[in-house]
Design a protein around this motif. Structure first.
Motif, short mmCIF file in Angstrom:
data_model
loop_
_atom_site.label_atom_id
_atom_site.label_comp_id
_atom_site.label_asym_id
_atom_site.label_seq_id
_atom_site.Cartn_x
_atom_site.Cartn_y
_atom_site.Cartn_z
N UNK A 46 0.80 -1.91 0.04
CA UNK A 46 -0.23 0.71 0.32
C UNK A 46 0.64 1.29 -0.04
N UNK A 47 0.66 2.22 -0.76
CA UNK A 47 0.93 3.72 -0.33
C UNK A 47 1.04 4.19 1.15
N UNK A 48 2.21 4.79 1.37
CA UNK A 48 2.80 5.24 2.94
C UNK A 48 2.03 6.30 2.52
N UNK A 49 0.80 6.91 3.37
CA UNK A 49 0.63 8.84 3.41
C UNK A 49 1.49 9.13 4.36
N UNK A 50 1.98 10.60 3.78
CA UNK A 50 1.84 11.59 4.75
C UNK A 50 1.49 12.10 6.29
N UNK A 51 0.48 11.02 6.54
CA UNK A 51 0.96 10.42 6.88
C UNK A 51 1.12 9.89 8.63
N UNK A 52 1.20 8.95 7.76
CA UNK A 52 1.89 7.76 8.47
C UNK A 52 3.34 8.11 8.58
N UNK A 53 3.73 9.02 7.49
CA UNK A 53 5.31 9.10 7.30
C UNK A 53 5.49 10.27 8.58
N UNK A 54 4.54 10.70 9.19
CA UNK A 54 4.69 11.94 9.91
C UNK A 54 3.78 10.89 11.74
N UNK A 55 3.72 10.10 11.39
CA UNK A 55 3.47 8.82 12.82
C UNK A 55 4.99 8.78 13.20
N UNK A 56 5.00 8.11 11.56
CA UNK A 56 6.95 6.71 12.38
C UNK A 56 8.07 7.91 12.86
N UNK A 57 7.83 9.40 12.03
CA UNK A 57 8.76 10.87 12.64
C UNK A 57 8.59 10.66 14.50
N UNK A 58 6.90 10.97 14.44
CA UNK A 58 6.76 11.19 15.50
C UNK A 58 7.24 10.04 17.29
#
Length: 464
Positions: free
Chosen positions: A96-108
Motif C-alpha cells: 500500500x501507499x505510505x501516506x504523509x500522515x503515516x510518515x509523520x507518525x513515524x517521525x513522531x
C-alpha cells in the motif's frame, strides 16, 4: 539578561550575542524556502509545511536558548526531509501507499524513542560504540544524497526507467538492464536547468568570498533572475491576494495515522530516522560546543550537551506534531559561534527571527525549484567535507566508510548506506583482529547493530 544568560561569565555581551543570532538565522534561513519544496511532493501542503518549519524552528531554538543556554539552532534537517518525501512516503516496500500522515507518525515515534535513548544514556553509549570513520561517512553519504536530489529536482540530471519500466528513484533497483544508462544530463534548452547552474555559481562565488548568508543571498538572487523575461521561472504575479498574516488553520497539526504503524515500511523508516538523527545531532552539538569553548569544563559541558539532547529529542516529535519532518541541530549554528555567540541569547535571537518569518510566507513560497536545488547542491558540498576525516589507507576503516558513502546515493536510500557500513566494519574488524594482523575494537553494541541489520534484510528486505 546578563545574569540569566551568564554573558560576562562567558566573555560576551548583548550586542555580540544578537549579531551572532542574526548571522545564524541568515545562514540557515534557506530552510524556510527549501523545506516546502522538498516535502510538498509527499502530499503535504506547501503553505502548511512553511508554517510548521517556521514554528518548529522558532519554538525549539528558543527552548535551546532559554532552557539550555546553548548557542545552537534547530530546524528540519536536510537529508532526512528528502528521505521522508522521496523514500518513505513514496516507498514501494509494502503493498500500500505510505501516506504523509503515516510518515509523520513515524517521525513522531522516532522522537519518542530518541528521548528514551537520551534519558537512559543509551544514546551516549551508541555514540561511543560506532567508529568515528562511520560517523563521518554517514555525513558524506547524506551530502551526496542531497546533491543527487538537487540535481534531479532541477532537471540538471534525469533518471531513466530501467528495462522493466520502473522508476529508478522510487525504490526498486535490482536487475537493471537495457542499453541506456540510468542517469542522464538534463535538457540544456530548459531555462530552469540554466537557472540552477547560475544559482549554483552565485552561491559558490559568495561562499568563496566568505560572504555571510551566502546560501540565502544566492537563493534570493536566483529567484530574481528567474523573473527576467525569457526565463520566466519566478512568478511575482503570484504574490497578489496572498496571505501575509499566518493562517494556522492550514497547519498540518497532529496529522498522524498510526493504524499501519507496524507495517514493514514504517518500521524501517522509524529505525532510519532514529539512527541517522542520533549521529547527526550528536556531532553537531559536540562540534559547536567545542568550537565555542564550552567543553573546557568537561563536567559542565557534558551536562549542557545532555540537556541540549533532550530539547533536540522533544523537537523531533514536536516538529512532527506541527507537520514537518525530523528536526535537528543545524551545523550552520557554527556561523553564529564564529561571530562570537557563546550563550543562549544567540539561539534565542535566532528563534525569535524564525517566528517573525511567519509573516513572509508568500515570499518564501515564491522561491522557484532551481533556486532551492542550487542550495541543496551546495549543502551537499558542505557535508562532503567530512570525508577528509576518514583514513582510507586503512582498509578496515576505508572499505566500510566507502560502502556507507556509495550505497546512499546509488541505492537512493540512507538506511542502506548505514547498514552496509555497520556490517562490513564488524566483519572486517573482527577478521583482522582474529588473524592477528591488527587489533580493532568492536564495541558490544556494534554486534547488536550487526545482528539487527542482518535481521532487517532477512525479514524485511532491502527496500523501504
Amino acid at each position: 539578561m546578563d545574569k540569566f544568560f551568564k554573558l560576562k561569565e562567558k566573555g560576551t555581551n548583548i550586542r555580540t550575542e544578537i549579531m551572532a543570532g542574526l548571522t545564524t538565522f541568515f545562514t540557515m534561513a534557506y530552510i524556510l524556502a527549501v523545506n516546502p519544496t522538498v516535502l510538498s511532493p509527499s502530499g503535504l501542503d506547501a503553505y502548511g509545511i512553511f508554517l510548521a518549519t517556521a514554528l518548529a524552528a522558532g519554538i525549539f531554538t528558543l527552548a535551546m536558548g532559554l532552557f539550555v543556554n546553548f548557542p545552537v539552532a534547530l530546524a528540519p534537517g536536510m537529508g532526512l526531509n528528502a528521505y521522508f518525501a522521496t523514500v518513505v512516503v513514496a516507498s514501494a516496500a509494502t503493498d500500500h501507499q505510505i501516506s504523509a500522515s503515516m510518515g509523520l507518525a513515524a517521525v513522531f515515534i522516532s522522537g519518542i524513542i530518541f528521548l528514551i535513548l537520551t534519558v537512559t544514556k543509551v544514546r551516549q553509549m551508541l555514540i561511543v560504540a560506532v567508529p568515528d570513520s562511520l560517523k563521518h561517512a554517514i555525513t558524506v553519504g547524506i551530502g551526496l544524497f542531497i546533491t543527487l536530489l538537487g540535481l534531479k529536482n532541477s532537471g540538471v540530471l534525469t533518471i531513466s526507467l530501467d528495462a522493466f519500466g520502473r522508476d529508478f528513484a522510487q525504490g526498486s533497483y535490482t536487475n537493471l538492464g537495457g542499453s541506456e544508462t540510468v542517469m542522464h544530463m538534463g535538457d540544456l534548452a530548459d531555462p530552469a536547468v540554466w537557472l540552477t547552474i547560475v544559482g549554483l555559481l552565485i552561491i559558490a562565488a559568495l561562499m568563496v568570498l566568505r560572504v555571510r548568508g551566502a546560501i540565502l543571498i544566492g537563493i534570493v538572487l536566483t529567484t530574481l533572475i528567474g523573473a527576467i523575461p525569457g526565463v520566466d521561472v519566478t512568478d511575482f504575479g503570484s504574490l497578489a491576494n496572498q496571505k501575509w498574516v499566518p493562517d494556522f488553520r492550514e497547519l498540518n497539526f497532529w496529522d498522524f495515522d498510526f493504524k499501519d504503524l507496524l507495517t514493514t515500511g514504517l518500521l524501517s523508516a522509524i529505525a532510519t530516522f532514529t539512527f541517522v538523527e542520533l549521529f547527526d545531532t550528536f556531532g553537531t552539538l559536540v562540534g559547536t560546543a567545542n568550537r565555542a569553548g564550552l567543553l573546557k569544563n568537561k563536567d559542565e559541558g557534558h551536562k549542557r550537551i545532555g540537556k541540549a539532547m533532550i530539547v533536540d529529542s522533544l523537537a523531533v516529535s514536536g516538529g512532527a506534531m506541527l507537520g514537518t519532518s525530523t528536526m535537528t541541530a543545524f551545523v550552520e549554528s557554527s556561523a553564529g559561534i564564529a561571530e562570537g555567540g557563546r550563550t543562549g541569547l544567540t539561539s534565542s535571537t535566532t528563534g525569535v527571527l524564525f517566528l517573525l518569518s511567519l509573516f513572509i510566507a508568500p515570499i518564501a513560497l515564491l522561491v522557484p525549484t532551481p533556486a532551492t536545488s542550487a542550495a541543496l547542491i551546495i549543502v551537499g558540498v558542505l557535508m562532503v567535507q567530512s570525508i577528509k576525516e576518514i583514513d582510507f589507507s586503512d582498509l578496515v576503516i576505508g572499505i566500510p566508510a566507502f560502502l556507507t558513502i556509495a550505497m546512499m546515493p546509488f541505492t537512493y536510500n540512507i538506511a542502506n548506506g548505514i547498514s552496509f557500513g555497520i556490517v562490513s566494519y564488524v566483519v572486517l574488524a573482527a577478521l583482522s583482529s582474529w588473524i592477528g594482523k591488527k587489533k580493532y575494537s568492536v564495541h558490544w553494541l556494534m554486534w547488536i547493530l550487526f545482528v539487527l541489520v542482518i535481521a532487517r534484510y532477512i525479514f524485511i528486505g532491502s527496500e523501504g
